[in-house]
Design a protein around this motif. Structure first.
Motif, short mmCIF file in Angstrom:
data_model
loop_
_atom_site.label_atom_id
_atom_site.label_comp_id
_atom_site.label_asym_id
_atom_site.label_seq_id
_atom_site.Cartn_x
_atom_site.Cartn_y
_atom_site.Cartn_z
N GLN A 48 32.61 21.74 -1.83
CA GLN A 48 32.17 21.68 -3.22
C GLN A 48 30.76 22.23 -3.41
O GLN A 48 30.31 22.40 -4.53
CB GLN A 48 32.19 20.22 -3.72
N GLY A 49 30.05 22.43 -2.29
CA GLY A 49 28.65 22.85 -2.38
C GLY A 49 27.74 21.73 -2.85
O GLY A 49 26.66 21.98 -3.38
N ALA A 50 28.18 20.50 -2.66
CA ALA A 50 27.41 19.34 -3.13
C ALA A 50 26.26 18.98 -2.19
O ALA A 50 25.27 18.39 -2.62
CB ALA A 50 28.32 18.13 -3.32
N ILE A 51 26.40 19.30 -0.91
CA ILE A 51 25.31 19.03 0.03
C ILE A 51 24.47 20.29 0.08
O ILE A 51 24.95 21.37 0.45
CB ILE A 51 25.84 18.63 1.42
N GLN A 52 23.23 20.13 -0.32
CA GLN A 52 22.34 21.28 -0.44
C GLN A 52 22.04 21.89 0.91
O GLN A 52 21.94 21.19 1.92
CB GLN A 52 21.06 20.86 -1.15
N GLU A 53 21.89 23.22 0.90
CA GLU A 53 21.58 23.94 2.14
C GLU A 53 20.24 23.47 2.69
O GLU A 53 19.29 23.22 1.95
CB GLU A 53 21.54 25.44 1.88
N PHE A 54 20.18 23.36 4.00
CA PHE A 54 18.96 22.90 4.67
C PHE A 54 18.01 24.09 4.84
O PHE A 54 18.42 25.14 5.31
CB PHE A 54 19.30 22.36 6.06
N ASN A 55 16.75 23.92 4.49
CA ASN A 55 15.74 24.93 4.79
C ASN A 55 15.35 24.84 6.27
O ASN A 55 14.97 25.83 6.87
CB ASN A 55 14.49 24.73 3.93
N ASP A 56 15.46 23.63 6.81
CA ASP A 56 15.12 23.34 8.21
C ASP A 56 16.21 22.40 8.72
O ASP A 56 16.53 21.41 8.06
CB ASP A 56 13.74 22.67 8.26
N ILE A 57 16.78 22.69 9.86
CA ILE A 57 17.89 21.88 10.39
C ILE A 57 17.47 20.42 10.63
O ILE A 57 18.31 19.54 10.77
CB ILE A 57 18.48 22.51 11.67
N ASN A 58 16.18 20.13 10.65
CA ASN A 58 15.70 18.76 10.84
C ASN A 58 15.61 17.96 9.55
O ASN A 58 15.26 16.78 9.58
CB ASN A 58 14.32 18.79 11.51
N GLU A 59 15.90 18.58 8.42
CA GLU A 59 15.83 17.88 7.14
C GLU A 59 16.97 16.87 7.01
O GLU A 59 18.01 16.99 7.67
CB GLU A 59 15.93 18.87 5.98
#
Length: 164
Positions: A48-59
C-alpha cells in the motif's frame, strides 16, 4: 523505560499510535519499534506504500495511517515482532488485535486465552478468532484476538490457558 526494563514508556507508545479518528475507519497497523536498528523489511513488504521509505536503514518505521488498510503483510516480515494490527470497528464491545506469534503449541480458533500487556501482565481474556498461518508468512503466525475495546491498545501478546 525501554533501555532499563524492555518496556516502552507511555510517551513512546503514544508516539506511534494512530489518531483516534483513524481507528474508526477500520484495521490499521501499529509499529511499536522503539530502537534505531538496521532493519527495513516492513517497508519492502507494504504493497500500500503506507510504510514510508527509510532515508537511513537505522531509522524506525513511520506509518502513513491514511494509506494503511491493516492487511498485516508487514507483520510477519518484522523480525522483532513489533508490528500489530488493531481493528476498533470489529464490534460494539470488542476490538480485533492481530498479533505475530512464533510459539508452539498454536492456539485454536474459539479458544479463550489470557491477553497480556507489554510488561507481561494479564489485562483481559480474549477469544482467538483466527490463526493465520500461510507459507508466505515464513513461520510467523498471525493470531487474531477479540479483546475488550478498552484494552485494544494494551494487549500485545497472550498466554494459552494450559499446555495441551
Amino acid at each position: 523505560m525501554l533501555s532499563q526494563n524492555g518496556i516502552p514508556t507511555a510517551e513512546e507508545v503514544t508516539s506511534v499510535l494512530p489518531p483516534a479518528e483513524r481507528l474508526t475507519k477500520g484495521p490499521v497497523a501499529i509499529a511499536e519499534c522503539f530502537q534505531n536498528i538496521p532493519c527495513d523489511p516492513c517497508y519492502h513488504s507494504c504493497k500500500q506504500g503506507a510504510i514510508q521509505e527509510f532515508n537511513d536503514i537505522n531509522e524506525r518505521p513511520q506509518i502513513n495511517f491514511d494509506k494503511c488498510n491493516g492487511c498485516g503483510s508487514c507483520m510477519s516480515r518484522c523480525p522483532g515482532l513489533a508490528i500489530f494490527v488493531v481493528d476498533a470497528t470489529y464490534s460494539d464491545n470488542e476490538a480485533l488485535v492481530k498479533i505475530p506469534y512464533e510459539f508452539l503449541p498454536l492456539p485454536e480458533v474459539g479458544e479463550i486465552v489470557t491477553a497480556i500487556n507489554r510488561g507481561g501482565q494479564a489485562v483481559a481474556e480474549a477469544k482467538v478468532i483466527k490463526v493465520q498461518n500461510t507459507k508466505v508468512q515464513d513461520r510467523t503466525v498471525i493470531v487474531w484476538l477479540a479483546v475488550p475495546k478498552e484494552q485494544m491498545m494494551e494487549v500485545r501478546h497472550f498466554r494459552v490457558k494450559e499446555v495441551r
